[in-house]
Motif scaffolding. Structure first.
Motif, mmCIF file in Angstrom:
data_model
loop_
_atom_site.group_PDB
_atom_site.id
_atom_site.type_symbol
_atom_site.label_atom_id
_atom_site.label_comp_id
_atom_site.label_asym_id
_atom_site.label_seq_id
_atom_site.Cartn_x
_atom_site.Cartn_y
_atom_site.Cartn_z
ATOM 1 N N SER A 22 0.830 -1.219 -0.139
ATOM 2 C CA SER A 22 0.173 0.056 0.137
ATOM 3 C C SER A 22 0.932 1.184 -0.079
ATOM 4 O O SER A 22 0.443 2.418 -0.110
ATOM 5 N N ALA A 23 2.245 1.020 0.011
ATOM 6 C CA ALA A 23 3.135 2.426 0.252
ATOM 7 C C ALA A 23 3.361 2.937 -1.172
ATOM 8 O O ALA A 23 3.870 4.162 -1.262
ATOM 9 N N GLY A 24 3.046 2.317 -2.216
ATOM 10 C CA GLY A 24 3.335 2.984 -3.534
ATOM 11 C C GLY A 24 2.671 1.957 -4.545
ATOM 12 O O GLY A 24 1.735 1.386 -4.521
ATOM 13 N N THR A 25 3.117 2.034 -5.900
ATOM 14 C CA THR A 25 2.631 1.119 -7.012
ATOM 15 C C THR A 25 3.298 -0.138 -7.087
ATOM 16 O O THR A 25 4.318 -0.480 -6.960
ATOM 17 N N THR A 26 2.491 -1.274 -6.989
ATOM 18 C CA THR A 26 2.839 -2.738 -6.949
ATOM 19 C C THR A 26 3.238 -3.228 -8.401
ATOM 20 O O THR A 26 2.620 -2.925 -9.421
ATOM 21 N N VAL A 27 4.422 -3.730 -8.331
ATOM 22 C CA VAL A 27 4.769 -4.208 -9.709
ATOM 23 C C VAL A 27 4.720 -5.684 -9.638
ATOM 24 O O VAL A 27 5.074 -6.436 -8.792
ATOM 25 N N THR A 28 4.034 -6.274 -10.631
ATOM 26 C CA THR A 28 3.692 -7.731 -10.757
ATOM 27 C C THR A 28 4.595 -8.315 -11.999
ATOM 28 O O THR A 28 4.783 -7.562 -12.965
ATOM 29 N N ALA A 29 4.771 -9.561 -11.862
ATOM 30 C CA ALA A 29 5.305 -10.331 -12.913
ATOM 31 C C ALA A 29 4.613 -10.326 -14.155
ATOM 32 O O ALA A 29 3.348 -10.526 -14.328
ATOM 33 N N PRO A 30 5.556 -9.797 -15.374
ATOM 34 C CA PRO A 30 4.658 -9.780 -16.672
ATOM 35 C C PRO A 30 4.325 -11.032 -17.239
ATOM 36 O O PRO A 30 3.499 -11.206 -18.405
ATOM 37 N N HIS A 31 4.945 -12.197 -16.716
ATOM 38 C CA HIS A 31 4.649 -13.572 -17.234
ATOM 39 C C HIS A 31 5.376 -14.578 -16.533
ATOM 40 O O HIS A 31 5.934 -14.174 -15.372
ATOM 41 N N SER A 64 1.917 -5.282 -19.075
ATOM 42 C CA SER A 64 2.463 -4.118 -18.253
ATOM 43 C C SER A 64 2.192 -4.636 -16.693
ATOM 44 O O SER A 64 1.170 -5.317 -16.325
ATOM 45 N N PRO A 65 3.337 -4.399 -15.770
ATOM 46 C CA PRO A 65 3.382 -4.705 -14.636
ATOM 47 C C PRO A 65 2.262 -3.902 -13.379
ATOM 48 O O PRO A 65 2.544 -4.161 -12.422
ATOM 49 N N PHE A 66 1.677 -2.915 -13.892
ATOM 50 C CA PHE A 66 0.916 -1.972 -12.905
ATOM 51 C C PHE A 66 -0.587 -2.197 -13.393
ATOM 52 O O PHE A 66 -1.125 -2.336 -14.396
ATOM 53 N N ALA A 67 -1.470 -1.914 -12.169
ATOM 54 C CA ALA A 67 -2.703 -1.955 -12.283
ATOM 55 C C ALA A 67 -3.152 -0.371 -12.500
ATOM 56 O O ALA A 67 -2.230 0.401 -12.258
ATOM 57 N N GLY A 68 -4.017 -0.277 -13.280
ATOM 58 C CA GLY A 68 -4.642 1.113 -13.692
ATOM 59 C C GLY A 68 -4.211 1.644 -15.012
ATOM 60 O O GLY A 68 -3.569 0.857 -15.564
ATOM 61 N N SER A 69 -4.660 2.694 -15.492
ATOM 62 C CA SER A 69 -4.755 3.154 -16.635
ATOM 63 C C SER A 69 -3.318 3.800 -16.610
ATOM 64 O O SER A 69 -2.730 5.013 -16.122
ATOM 65 N N VAL A 70 -2.180 3.326 -17.333
ATOM 66 C CA VAL A 70 -0.887 3.825 -17.469
ATOM 67 C C VAL A 70 -0.454 4.058 -18.769
ATOM 68 O O VAL A 70 -0.598 2.975 -19.771
ATOM 69 N N TYR A 71 0.199 5.055 -19.306
ATOM 70 C CA TYR A 71 0.638 5.327 -20.551
ATOM 71 C C TYR A 71 2.334 4.514 -20.784
ATOM 72 O O TYR A 71 2.973 4.916 -19.897
ATOM 73 N N TRP A 72 2.280 3.939 -21.871
ATOM 74 C CA TRP A 72 3.341 3.147 -22.262
ATOM 75 C C TRP A 72 3.990 3.801 -23.565
ATOM 76 O O TRP A 72 3.235 3.807 -24.383
ATOM 77 N N ASN A 73 5.425 4.421 -23.603
ATOM 78 C CA ASN A 73 5.892 4.837 -24.789
ATOM 79 C C ASN A 73 6.696 3.603 -25.257
ATOM 80 O O ASN A 73 7.780 3.122 -24.929
#
Length: 164
Positions: A22-31, A64-73
């Protein structure tokens, strides 16, 4: 009773030190796969990122490893579907504070385009998937410290770190 109280006090103090999801953005395994490198390569040289390999190049989609709407370049440097060398294709999300999160070495697919998405596919797994947080040439290794280690087998979507 005294030992129990000391143990509970020690555990409570550790909870204040350890990072939480809960301290920040959780990063999850992409595969799914095995963590093949973190802060240091197996050779001992500095790496500053998390590498994950399933050993099945081209089989898994790299999410993508984040939940929520995130922009990827997304920058495609190689359209080769090679599984012997890293492709150096890269997807970058830049945070408001200037830190950038990069996912590298995936194989190009029709999904490999600039986009805003929530847990979308960025490409297919290449030799491995490289994930790194950096700003002005400085690599942040704290986001995965205490969450994942080299040699760990992980499932797709499993928490591998938290960005503060």
């Amino acid at each position: 009773m005294l030992n129990t109280r000391k143990t509970l006090t020690a555990l409570a103090s550790m909870a204040l030190i350890l990072p939480t999801a809960s301290a920040g953005t959780t990063v999850t395994a992409p595969h799914p796969g095995t963590v093949t490198a973190t802060t240091y390569y197996p050779s001992g040289s500095f790496h500053g990122a998390v590498d994950i390999s399933s050993g099945r190049c081209g089989y898994w989609g790299v999410s993508s490893p984040f939940a929520g709407s995130v922009y990827w370049n997304i920058t495609i440097r190689s359209t080769l579907q090679t599984c012997t060398t890293p492709t150096d294709n890269v997807a970058v999300h830049t945070w408001a504070d200037g830190w950038s999160f990069r996912i590298k070495n995936f194989l190009k697919t029709a999904a490999s385009i600039d986009k805003t998405c929530d847990r979308c596919e960025l490409g297919k797994e290449g030799v491995h998937t490289h994930m790194q947080q950096a700003k002005s040439g400085t690599y942040d290794t704290s986001w995965y410290s205490g969450y994942t280690t080299r040699g760990e087998v992980i499932d797709s979507g499993e928490v591998i770190g938290v960005l503060d």
